[in-house]
Design an enzyme around this catalytic site. Structure first.
Site, PDB file in Angstrom:
ATOM      1  CE  LYS B  75      -4.065   1.802   2.521  1.00 35.72           C
ATOM      2  NZ  LYS B  75      -4.907   1.621   3.734  1.00 35.72           N
ATOM      3  CB  SER B 150      -8.291   3.308   2.626  1.00 38.57           C
ATOM      4  OG  SER B 150      -7.442   2.759   3.612  1.00 38.57           O
ATOM      5  CB  SER B 174      -8.488   0.555   5.666  1.00 46.54           C
ATOM      6  OG  SER B 174      -9.236   1.734   5.551  1.00 46.54           O
TER       7      SER B 174
END
Lengths: 93, 467
Positions: B75, B150, B174
């Site tokens: 990420k 996310s 997330s």
């Protein structure tokens, strides 16, 4: 919440906002704040307690950072090894 | 040889490389080919790296490296030395990481290879990966739908066979929510168990990094390699305090009234009841538990989180790093750098956080939220006196369509079941549990006592085998 209140928050948070944005956010915040208002009612009915597992307190010591040059390379503006910033204090004219 | 990526797990890939069925370079190239083909449409990766460890094939063959040659997606809010890390924000567009995050150091030491950095909601704020400054990520299972968020890029990367595993971060769901939307396993570990050094902070009493992968075993293999005390993280917990207290009876609790909350898809309820049947068949007793404050969790979260966001994001002001905009007037530079650098959702949360922390409203919002959060922690402590784990669905619905949730509050409701674990700091996992009426994956969500990740592993495996 009024547009003026949003404008004031934006100043506190150092954000530039357009008038249209102030209006949108004022409307959004009505909905969100109405939803979180339930907390004030619940608060009166609960005993106070601890929220999380606590961490450890570090001693306030300095140590050298190995990748210093790479940190300096991230400065938006620099002069040699130093960070260039706009004038913070001026001595009048 | 052609490698069947969709069937591969970390365990089978390691066996194959050690045996010599394929090399780590061949595996890496197979993933890169897949990414080259699919990423232009799906936008899971913001950048695909071209650097590889020198002795990659040796690493792949080395049986003592638990992740030797295993390709990971990372990420974009986790620092990898020498690579960009932008948290999908314009304000960090020029930023290059000067050091490795601790979790990256640990994965590197275990032999992992980093394929690239993945798209996300800006500063990890969102549930759909539509809030990225670099375009939305599509769900590989149905491109009209969102992959969740996310960590949507990380989930999509694994689901499209563009990585064997991924790291995400989880502040209110997330990791678990995108894992559920993309048919993967994802875990939020005990708060303080995994170092946050080198993570771009969002909510500092909530954030943890964790794995997304295809199986329960893969997820725990990764977690066990990245966990551990780190003096560089002030909230990292020392080894002596990493002790789990778990009841011995094989019993799972379901919070009373949890399925009666507004906005839960009937297909989700039906699927959840089936999941409970699976656990019964695996020898677990299912009981109701009384957790009266759980339903207020989302309201608590949407006070605490923006407050922490507004504090954490104060550091992005154009002074020390990131993009600097505006004139040589200090005040104007702050406003312009932040005004142009932050997207709409980020600004919304910074403003909301500034509001709940302002002196006139602090008691009404932040102090109320803090107290109700403590009551939620108490609910968990009570429940764990009788059950090994608490089960809920992972999400109120399956993956929704892009653009469907334009009102922020309706988007926030996607986090309903996942935020309580973050508020209490307990570990939680989402495991695929079937599909909804549109064929989109759903997840079974389990929460365990502090540091009882092994309990989650045992129960999670039992579910996976029984489902």
């Amino acid at each position: 919440m009024t547009n003026e209140e949003v404008r004031k928050l934006a100043t506190l948070a150092r954000l530039s906002l357009s008038d249209a944005e102030c209006e949108t956010y004022a409307k959004d915040f009505q909905g969100i704040l109405a939803y979180v208002a339930q907390l004030e009612q619940i608060k009166g009915k609960v005993a106070d307690g601890h929220t999380a597992i606590s961490g450890t307190v570090k001693s306030d010591d300095t140590s050298s950072f190995q990748a210093r040059r790479e940190l300096v390379a991230q400065f938006p503006e620099s002069q040699g090894d130093e960070l260039r910033v706009p004038t913070v204090l001026s001595y009048g004219n | 040889m052609a490698i069947n990526l969709s069937e591969l797990t970390i365990a089978t890939a390691r066996e194959a490389m050690i045996r010599g069925d394929f090399t780590a370079t061949e595996l890496l190239n197979a993933y890169r080919a897949e990414i080259a083909q699919k990423n232009p449409d799906l936008n899971a990766y913001l950048e695909v790296f071209d650097d590889v460890p020198e002795n990659l094939d040796e690493i792949g063959r080395n049986a003592s490296l638990p992740l030797g040659g295993i390709p990971f997606a990372i990420k974009d809010n986790i620092l990898i030395h020498g690579h960009h890390a932008s948290a999908s924000s314009k304000i960090l567009e020029p930023y290059i990481a000067p050091y490795d995050a601790t979790v990256i150091e640990k994965l590197r030491a275990a032999g992992a290879v980093f394929l690239g950095r993945t798209n996300m909601d800006e500063f990890a704020m969102g549930s759909s990966t539509e809030n990225s400054a670099y375009g939305r990520t599509k769900n590989p299972l149905d491109t009209a739908r969102v992959p969740g968020g996310s960590s949507g890029g990380s989930a999509a990367a694994v689901a499209m066979n563009g990585a064997l595993a991924a790291l995400g971060t989880d502040t209110g769901g997330s990791i678990r929510q995108p894992a559920s939307f993309c048919g993967l396993v994802g875990m939020y570990p005990t708060f303080g168990s995994v170092s946050r050094s080198g993570l771009i902070a969002m909510g500092s009493s909530l954030d943890q990094a964790g794995p997304l992968a295809k199986t329960v075993d893969d997820v725990f293999l990764i977690h066990n390699l990245i966990k551990g005390h780190d003096p560089r993280d002030g909230r990292s917990i020392t080894p002596d305090k990493r002790v789990a207290t778990v009841v011995s009876e094989k019993r799972i609790g379901v919070p009373k009234g949890i399925l009666d909350l507004d906005g839960i898809d009937p297909a989700v309820k039906e699927n959840f009841l089936q999941s409970l049947e699976t656990m019964k068949k695996q020898g677990y007793e299912i009981v109701d538990v009384d957790m009266p404050h759980l339903s207020a969790g989302l309201a608590v979260y949407y006070v605490i989180m923006p407050a922490e966001v507004s504090t954490n994001l104060a550091r992005f002001d154009g002074v020390r790093y990131g993009a600097r905009k505006g004139t040589d007037d200090l005040w104007q530079m702050y406003e312009a750098s932040r005004g142009m650098g932050f997207g709409p959702e980020t600004r919304r949360r910074v403003l909301l956080g500034t509001y709940v922390l302002s002196s006139g409203y602090y008691d009404a919002y932040f102090e109320s939220a803090r107290r109700v959060r403590a009551a939620i922690v108490q609910d968990f402590k009570e429940a764990f006196k009788t059950v090994q784990a608490i089960a809920t669905p992972t999400t109120p619905t399956g993956a929704f369509r892009a653009g469907e949730k334009s009102d922020p509050l309706s988007m926030y409701l996607a986090d309903l079941f996942t935020v309580p674990a973050n508020l209490a700091g307990v570990p939680a996992i989402s495991i695929p549990s079937g599909v909804d009426q549109d064929g989109m994956p759903l997840g079974f969500h389990l929460m365990a006592p502090w540091f009882a990740e092994e309990t989650l592993h045992t129960i999670g495996k039992a579910f996976e085998q029984g489902a």
